[in-house]
Scaffold this motif. Structure first.
Motif, PDB file in Angstrom:
ATOM      1  N   SER A   1     -40.130  58.461-112.835  1.00 38.83           N
ATOM      2  CA  SER A   1     -39.872  58.925-114.198  1.00 38.83           C
ATOM      3  C   SER A   1     -40.784  58.244-115.206  1.00 38.83           C
ATOM      4  CB  SER A   1     -38.409  58.612-114.528  1.00 38.83           C
ATOM      5  OG  SER A   1     -38.153  58.799-115.890  1.00 38.83           O
TER       6      SER A   1
ATOM      7  N   ASP B   1     -34.623  56.662-105.614  1.00 40.49           N
ATOM      8  CA  ASP B   1     -34.660  56.629-107.080  1.00 40.49           C
ATOM      9  C   ASP B   1     -35.478  55.413-107.509  1.00 40.49           C
ATOM     10  OD1 ASP B   1     -34.147  56.474-109.774  1.00 40.49           O
ATOM     11  OD2 ASP B   1     -31.965  56.529-109.594  1.00 40.49           O
TER      12      ASP B   1
ATOM     13  N   SER C   1     -39.629  57.866-118.307  1.00 39.13           N
ATOM     14  CA  SER C   1     -38.727  57.373-119.363  1.00 39.13           C
ATOM     15  C   SER C   1     -38.888  55.885-119.628  1.00 39.13           C
ATOM     16  CB  SER C   1     -37.271  57.659-118.990  1.00 39.13           C
ATOM     17  OG  SER C   1     -37.059  59.030-118.844  1.00 39.13           O
ATOM     18  N   LYS C   2     -38.817  55.091-118.554  1.00 38.39           N
ATOM     19  CA  LYS C   2     -38.878  53.634-118.728  1.00 38.39           C
ATOM     20  C   LYS C   2     -40.311  53.134-118.677  1.00 38.39           C
ATOM     21  CE  LYS C   2     -34.414  54.084-117.283  1.00 38.39           C
ATOM     22  NZ  LYS C   2     -33.781  55.366-117.005  1.00 38.39           N
TER      23      LYS C   2
ATOM     24  N   ASN D   1     -30.373  49.725-110.270  1.00 38.76           N
ATOM     25  CA  ASN D   1     -29.567  49.656-111.491  1.00 38.76           C
ATOM     26  C   ASN D   1     -28.138  49.507-111.012  1.00 38.76           C
ATOM     27  OD1 ASN D   1     -28.024  50.067-113.767  1.00 38.76           O
ATOM     28  ND2 ASN D   1     -28.741  52.153-114.180  1.00 38.76           N
TER      29      ASN D   1
ATOM     30  N   ARG E   1     -38.096  63.677-121.367  1.00 36.99           N
ATOM     31  CA  ARG E   1     -37.522  64.259-120.151  1.00 36.99           C
ATOM     32  C   ARG E   1     -38.628  64.659-119.187  1.00 36.99           C
ATOM     33  NH1 ARG E   1     -34.886  61.739-119.683  1.00 36.99           N
ATOM     34  NH2 ARG E   1     -33.494  62.746-118.229  1.00 36.99           N
TER      35      ARG E   1
ATOM     36  N   TYR F   1     -25.777  54.182-110.132  1.00 40.71           N
ATOM     37  CA  TYR F   1     -26.021  55.106-111.240  1.00 40.71           C
ATOM     38  C   TYR F   1     -25.123  56.332-111.005  1.00 40.71           C
ATOM     39  CZ  TYR F   1     -28.814  58.192-114.279  1.00 40.71           C
ATOM     40  OH  TYR F   1     -29.243  59.063-115.251  1.00 40.71           O
TER      41      TYR F   1
ATOM     42  N   TYR G   1     -37.293  52.512-112.202  1.00 42.33           N
ATOM     43  CA  TYR G   1     -37.614  51.201-112.811  1.00 42.33           C
ATOM     44  C   TYR G   1     -38.821  50.534-112.155  1.00 42.33           C
ATOM     45  CZ  TYR G   1     -33.087  51.674-115.044  1.00 42.33           C
ATOM     46  OH  TYR G   1     -32.040  52.133-115.796  1.00 42.33           O
TER      47      TYR G   1
ATOM     48  N   SER H   1     -35.648  62.042-114.103  1.00 37.44           N
ATOM     49  CA  SER H   1     -35.133  61.878-112.735  1.00 37.44           C
ATOM     50  C   SER H   1     -33.648  62.203-112.635  1.00 37.44           C
ATOM     51  CB  SER H   1     -35.453  60.492-112.181  1.00 37.44           C
ATOM     52  OG  SER H   1     -35.122  59.489-113.073  1.00 37.44           O
ATOM     53  N   ARG H   2     -32.916  62.125-113.743  1.00 37.47           N
ATOM     54  CA  ARG H   2     -31.486  62.406-113.668  1.00 37.47           C
ATOM     55  C   ARG H   2     -31.217  63.827-113.156  1.00 37.47           C
ATOM     56  NH1 ARG H   2     -26.415  62.264-117.715  1.00 37.47           N
ATOM     57  NH2 ARG H   2     -27.247  60.297-118.416  1.00 37.47           N
TER      58      ARG H   2
HETATM   59  C1  LIG Z   1     -31.006  54.292-111.740  1.00 37.24           C
HETATM   60  C2  LIG Z   1     -31.382  55.381-112.673  1.00 37.24           C
HETATM   61  N1  LIG Z   1     -31.890  56.501-112.156  1.00 37.24           N
HETATM   62  C3  LIG Z   1     -32.252  57.536-112.948  1.00 37.24           C
HETATM   63  C4  LIG Z   1     -32.120  57.459-114.312  1.00 37.24           C
HETATM   64  C5  LIG Z   1     -32.516  58.667-115.134  1.00 37.24           C
HETATM   65  O1  LIG Z   1     -33.629  58.465-115.875  1.00 37.24           O
HETATM   66  P1  LIG Z   1     -34.483  59.695-116.443  1.00 37.24           P
HETATM   67  O2  LIG Z   1     -33.640  60.923-116.263  1.00 37.24           O
HETATM   68  O3  LIG Z   1     -34.712  59.376-117.865  1.00 37.24           O
HETATM   69  O4  LIG Z   1     -35.711  59.746-115.620  1.00 37.24           O
HETATM   70  C6  LIG Z   1     -31.595  56.306-114.902  1.00 37.24           C
HETATM   71  C7  LIG Z   1     -31.434  56.233-116.365  1.00 37.24           C
HETATM   72  O5  LIG Z   1     -30.926  55.341-116.951  1.00 37.24           O
HETATM   73  C8  LIG Z   1     -31.227  55.240-114.041  1.00 37.24           C
HETATM   74  O6  LIG Z   1     -30.732  54.101-114.540  1.00 37.24           O
END
Ligand SMILES: Cc1ncc(COP(=O)(O)O)c(C=O)c1O
Length: 401
Positions: free
Chosen positions: A241, A205, A243-244, A177, A252, A127, A208, A99-100
């Motif tokens: 995402s 976003d 990732s988490k 976050n 990625r 973030y 989480y 997602s970044r």
């Molecule tokens: C609020 C928030 N958005 C997006 C991301 C990006 O996560 P990713 O690129 O791994 O999906 C993070 C990563 O720590 C995050 O804390």
């Protein structure tokens, strides 16, 4: 050089490195870091197997930026199971490399820097990608403060009307976050009304979304839109995402979903940017989106950890179980007089525990940094290690009376 690059702020971890450069961590304790918000639970074996099985054919051709139809269908099917949404995988879903990068790229797609006063509104604390994406798109960020007296909900009402009028993009983060706060339907309704009035895009976003502590799973942005009858998701795009959710930050992989009229130009932008997802990663992602058992188990581990750690800390500092996410967002005790960086330095020096000063995650706006006097603790390590860190923090605070 692009002059906008000079507007980028140092990343919080860079500032932390500088803060700690002159600190000698206590040699009496092994180091524990609650600083970086990177998942550390084990990656499920079936995801690794899907990845390696795809190596046979997966590296031999260029992938399409739109991703394989099977991946988009798996993403849409997950949105159906999780939120009850009926999305068209061909037009309303697009894979992204985490997602970044999508949060960043979306601003480059959406913002028209030739329009006077191009503005991106986002929460504060936040973030950091939101701010950098705004700067590099030629826009000005506007920092909307979170309100500690309302479970850290963002105070959207404090954003002046003339700011909304020039806003082109709004980032929201739910679960947040670092606060962990989840946006309720009424808050969504307010933002949709503002978006309708002023024509800005909302980027939601939601990375989480699967780590939560209440019975009810967090409301998603598209789910909120659907509940309010906004079935086309006008001007709304959600970012999700693996990732988490699946403990694969190194894979990625994520996707965006929502307004087809936004997804189309976003795909065009991404084609030129060269952000197609490797077929190998696509195969692993399909396996991950199709399985929910590992997500339930992951959530169980976070719940157990937070249930053990939070009461220890809440006995000595201002902290509570968040709605969701894997952070504790705590107020530093009065002894430190709101000095979160001093708290972090002294804790490292005496107990070898790293926490992130809240002021590094926020900006001063209207004379106030809403992260000041708080620290963020990422409970990403195993429960025993997080408990050990919490015990040291308790000792540290009690030693100051
Ligand atoms: C609020 C928030 N958005 C997006 C991301 C990006 O996560 P990713 O690129 O791994 O999906 C993070 C990563 O720590 C995050 O804390």
């Amino acid at each position: 050089m692009n002059p906008l690059l000079s507007r980028l702020q140092p990343y919080p971890f860079e500032r932390l490195r500088q803060l700690f450069a002159t600190v000698t961590p206590s040699p009496d304790y092994p180091a524990i870091s609650l600083g970086i918000g990177e998942p550390r639970h084990a990656t499920p074996e079936f995801i690794k197997s899907a990845l390696t099985a795809a190596l046979g054919t997966g590296l031999a051709s260029y992938p399409a930026t739109a991703g394989e139809p099977t991946l988009r269908e798996a993403c849409a099917a997950w949105m159906q199971r999780r939120y009850g949404l009926e999305l068209n995988p061909a037009t309303q879903v697009l894979p992204v490399n985490g997602s970044r990068e999508a949060l960043f790229a979306l601003a480059q797609t959406v913002i028209d820097p030739t329009r006077a006063g191009a503005t991106v509104v986002h929460p504060n604390p936040f973030y950091q990608i939101y701010e950098g994406a705004a700067f590099l798109a030629g826009a000005q960020p506007y920092y909307a403060p979170s309100d500690p007296s309302r479970n850290f909900a963002v105070d959207w009402d404090s954003v002046p009307d003339d700011v909304w009028a020039r806003t082109q993009l709004l980032y929201v983060c739910s679960p947040g976050n670092p606060t962990g706060a989840v946006m309720p339907l009424a808050e969504w309704q307010k933002l949709f009304e503002l978006s309708d009035r002023h024509g800005f895009v909302i980027a939601s976003d939601e990375c989480y979304s699967e780590i939560y502590f209440r019975d009810e799973p967090p409301l998603g942005g598209l789910e909120a839109a659907m509940k309010l009858g906004r079935t086309e998701f006008r001007n709304l795009i959600a970012l999700t995402s693996l990732s988490k959710r699946s403990n694969v930050p190194g894979l990625r992989s994520g996707f965006v979903a929502g307004d087809a009229a936004l997804i189309k130009p976003f795909l065009l932008y991404r084609t030129y940017h060269g952000s197609a997802m490797s077929p190998v990663v696509q195969a692993a992602s399909i396996a991950a989106w199709n399985d929910e058992a590992h997500v339930v188990e992951n959530r169980r581990m976070y719940r157990e950890k937070f249930a053990a750690v939070t009461p220890l800390l809440s006995a000595v500092m201002d902290v509570a179980l968040p709605d969701a996410s894997f952070y504790l967002w705590a107020g530093v005790p009065a002894f430190w007089q709101g000095n979160d960086t001093a708290f972090a330095r002294e804790l490292l020096a005496q107990y070898n525990v790293t926490v992130l000063p809240g002021s590094y995650l926020a900006r001063e706006a209207a004379g106030h940094n809403p992260g000041q006097g708080r620290i963020r603790m990422a409970l990403v390590a195993e429960t025993a290690e997080c408990l050990e860190a919490a015990r040291r923090i308790v000792q540290f605070i009690l030693s100051r009376g």
